[in-house]
Scaffold this active site. Structure first.
Site, PDB file in Angstrom:
ATOM      1  CB  CYS A 142     -43.726 -78.587  15.765  1.00 38.62           C
ATOM      2  SG  CYS A 142     -43.239 -80.307  16.028  1.00 38.62           S
ATOM      3  CG  ASN A 189     -40.532 -84.199  13.377  1.00 35.79           C
ATOM      4  OD1 ASN A 189     -39.799 -84.919  12.712  1.00 35.79           O
ATOM      5  ND2 ASN A 189     -41.822 -84.131  13.119  1.00 35.79           N
ATOM      6  CB  CYS A 215     -45.661 -82.867  20.656  1.00 33.61           C
ATOM      7  SG  CYS A 215     -44.736 -83.461  22.089  1.00 33.61           S
ATOM      8  NE  ARG A 216     -45.965 -77.805  18.883  1.00 33.63           N
ATOM      9  CZ  ARG A 216     -45.307 -76.669  18.986  1.00 33.63           C
ATOM     10  NH1 ARG A 216     -45.989 -75.535  18.988  1.00 33.63           N
ATOM     11  NH2 ARG A 216     -43.997 -76.637  19.105  1.00 33.63           N
ATOM     12  CB  SER A 217     -44.784 -81.332  12.981  1.00 37.53           C
ATOM     13  OG  SER A 217     -43.639 -81.896  13.564  1.00 37.53           O
ATOM     14  CG  ASP A 256     -44.348 -77.347  22.911  1.00 42.15           C
ATOM     15  OD1 ASP A 256     -44.728 -78.532  22.998  1.00 42.15           O
ATOM     16  OD2 ASP A 256     -43.156 -77.003  22.894  1.00 42.15           O
TER      17      ASP A 256
HETATM   18  P1  4NP Z   1     -43.182 -80.355  19.511  1.00 42.08           P
HETATM   19  O1  4NP Z   1     -43.010 -80.370  21.108  1.00 42.08           O
HETATM   20  O2  4NP Z   1     -42.420 -79.147  19.012  1.00 42.08           O
HETATM   21  O3  4NP Z   1     -44.646 -80.228  19.302  1.00 42.08           O
HETATM   22  O4  4NP Z   1     -42.600 -81.658  19.010  1.00 42.08           O
HETATM   23  C1  4NP Z   1     -41.765 -80.339  21.744  1.00 42.08           C
HETATM   24  C2  4NP Z   1     -41.079 -81.497  21.991  1.00 42.08           C
HETATM   25  C3  4NP Z   1     -39.862 -81.473  22.652  1.00 42.08           C
HETATM   26  C4  4NP Z   1     -39.335 -80.265  23.048  1.00 42.08           C
HETATM   27  C5  4NP Z   1     -40.022 -79.102  22.790  1.00 42.08           C
HETATM   28  C6  4NP Z   1     -41.227 -79.132  22.133  1.00 42.08           C
HETATM   29  N1  4NP Z   1     -38.106 -80.230  23.744  1.00 42.08           N
HETATM   30  O5  4NP Z   1     -37.704 -79.142  24.186  1.00 42.08           O
HETATM   31  O6  4NP Z   1     -37.439 -81.258  23.886  1.00 42.08           O
END
Ligand code: 4NP
Length: 152
Positions: free
Chosen positions: A7, A10, A12-14, A122
């Site tokens: 994602c 790294n 939240c989703r992955s 997201d």
């Molecule tokens: P992820 O979510 O891609 O599912 O881990 C996010 C976590 C942090 C950020 C963006 C998306 N960020 O911009 O810090």
């Protein structure tokens, strides 16, 4: 089988996708190795977001020992399949591909599911989004295991 979930951050989703598929594969005795990474480096070394940890725990999966890292070129060599959580992650990984072989390893995690939804949203800015993300990934991992069992 070595599978990488990717994602943006790294956190939240992955990490959830990694935890769910690893738990499923372990329960089936498949001997699969699942890992995850982010296309961005902002959260390198951090534990998964507490909200991802909480929803995983609710379904009996402990993802607390995971640590965020950035996707790197060498991941194309280390993994058989690479699943992106959304189209933007997909395009960012494909941009790093060095060959057709690299490119052909990259897929969208939702590609096996019925329906038109192709992106896992997201949930970083949406506290309510984590349950939905868990359910989407759970279904996607089910389908992935079914397809693999059918030899597709
Ligand atoms: P992820 O979510 O891609 O599912 O881990 C996010 C976590 C942090 C950020 C963006 C998306 N960020 O911009 O810090």
């Amino acid at each position: 089988m070595k599978i990488l979930m990717v994602c943006l951050g790294n956190i939240c989703r992955s990490p959830l996708a990694e935890g769910i598929l690893q738990a499923r594969a372990d329960a089936l005795g498949l001997g699969w190795q699942i890992d995850s990474a982010g296309t961005g480096a902002w959260h390198t070394g951090e534990q998964p977001d507490p909200r991802s940890q909480a929803v995983a725990r609710r379904y009996g999966i402990d993802i607390s020992s995971q640590r965020a890292r950035q996707f790197k070129e060498g991941d194309f060599d280390r993994f058989d399949l690479i699943f992106a959580m959304d189209q933007s992650n997909h395009d960012n990984i494909v941009r790093l591909a060095r060959s057709k072989t690299d490119r052909e390893k990259v897929h969208l995690i939702m590609q096996f599911t019925d329906g038109d939804v192709r992106d896992v949203p997201d949930p970083y800015w949406d506290d309510q989004g984590f349950e939905q993300v868990y359910q989407m990934l759970n279904k996607a991992c089910d389908r992935l295991l079914e397809k693999t069992a059918q030899g597709v």
